[in-house]
Enzyme design. Structure first.
Site, short mmCIF file in Angstrom:
data_model
loop_
_atom_site.label_atom_id
_atom_site.label_comp_id
_atom_site.label_asym_id
_atom_site.label_seq_id
_atom_site.Cartn_x
_atom_site.Cartn_y
_atom_site.Cartn_z
CG HIS A 53 -1.67 -1.15 1.56
ND1 HIS A 53 -3.03 -1.18 1.39
CD2 HIS A 53 -1.33 -2.36 2.04
CE1 HIS A 53 -3.50 -2.36 1.75
NE2 HIS A 53 -2.48 -3.10 2.15
CB THR A 55 0.71 6.39 3.96
OG1 THR A 55 1.66 7.33 3.41
CG2 THR A 55 1.46 5.24 4.61
CD GLU A 120 -0.90 1.57 4.34
OE1 GLU A 120 -0.39 2.36 3.52
OE2 GLU A 120 -2.12 1.32 4.42
CG HIS A 158 -5.03 -1.62 -1.23
ND1 HIS A 158 -5.35 -0.53 -0.44
CD2 HIS A 158 -6.04 -2.51 -1.05
CE1 HIS A 158 -6.49 -0.76 0.19
NE2 HIS A 158 -6.93 -1.96 -0.17
CG ASP A 168 -2.97 1.90 -2.37
OD1 ASP A 168 -4.15 1.62 -2.67
OD2 ASP A 168 -2.43 1.52 -1.33
#
Length: 255
Positions: A53, A55, A120, A158, A168
């Protein structure tokens, strides 16, 4: 010399095994409808894939706060966060379920939160990913895939698992760099032409994409493999998909 244990010793050992098993499983994990007769023949459920991912926040500190509290859609978390400076944070134990994927699908998996490790990356969505960050990510991927025996091609974004609602990591993410280090599925340099009758949709589904929203799936595929977000097929897509399909067919079976 070794001695055969007595019946009394064996009974004591069996009782100790049961007590140890009881102590190692939290009461919340036991079904109150059943008589708890634990078996030591078990282990923790492990992850099957890794989801990356970004952020889309201004800093790692801001992302940490959100991941430890909630965002506008409710509580969210990930197993790891990697700062722009390469600093690695862990927020959820690898054996536990983090809330990072949401409504998502990949291949035959519909509960991605239960089946994956979420990572992330501190990135606002418009900037390049830093060298320090990618270096840390590669070390972490080596560690996780080794410990959980996750196939090294099952590193996805993701946006790949939730095409209609997520994009993302961005088109700036260096998927090819990961592939050069042995992570993720990536087309080989020399692409053979796709055979007559080749079905790109079947290949896209084989890779893992959810085709319920086909334009979104094509857009996610292009973001990952071609560095754009066009939702229509492009010249060269069939050759690329045929190569990825062949790599999966030739790969060892997923454990």
């Amino acid at each position: 010399m070794l001695r055969t244990p007595s019946t009394k010793c064996l009974l004591l050992l069996a009782m100790l095994s049961v007590l140890t098993a009881c102590a190692s499983v939290p009461p919340a994990a036991r079904n109150p409808l059943a008589d708890w007769q634990p078996s030591p023949n078990r282990n923790e459920r492990g992850a099957q894939l890794i989801v990356l991912h970004q952020t889309e926040m201004e800093s790692a500190a801001a992302a940490l706060l959100t991941l430890q509290t909630r965002n506008s859609g409710g509580p969210v978390s990930s197993h790891y966060l990697i700062g722009d400076d390469g600093h690695l944070y862990q927020l959820v134990a690898d054996s536990e379920r983090a809330w990072h994927a949401g409504a998502a699908r990949w291949g035959g998996i519909s509960d991605l939160n239960s089946a994956s490790i979420g990572i992330e990356l501190d990135n606002d969505g418009a900037e390049p990913f830093s060298e320090a960050q990618i270096a840390t990510l590669l070390v972490l991927l080596e560690d996780i895939t080794h410990r959980f025996d996750i196939p090294r091609h099952l590193i996805i974004g993701h946006g790949d698992v939730a095409p209609p609602r997520k994009n993302d990591p961005s088109v700036r993410f260096p998927w090819q760099r990961l592939a050069e280090a042995g992570f993720g599925l990536w087309p080989r340099e020399s692409l053979a032409p796709a055979p007559a009758g080749f079905d790109p949709w079947a290949a896209l589904r084989l890779i893992g994409y959810d085709l319920r929203d086909r334009p979104a799936a094509v857009r996610a595929f292009h973001r990952h493999y071609r560095g754009n977000e066009d939702d229509q097929w492009q010249a060269g897509d069939e050759e690329l998909l045929y190569d990825l399909q062949q790599q999966l067919i030739e790969a060892p079976p997923v454990p």
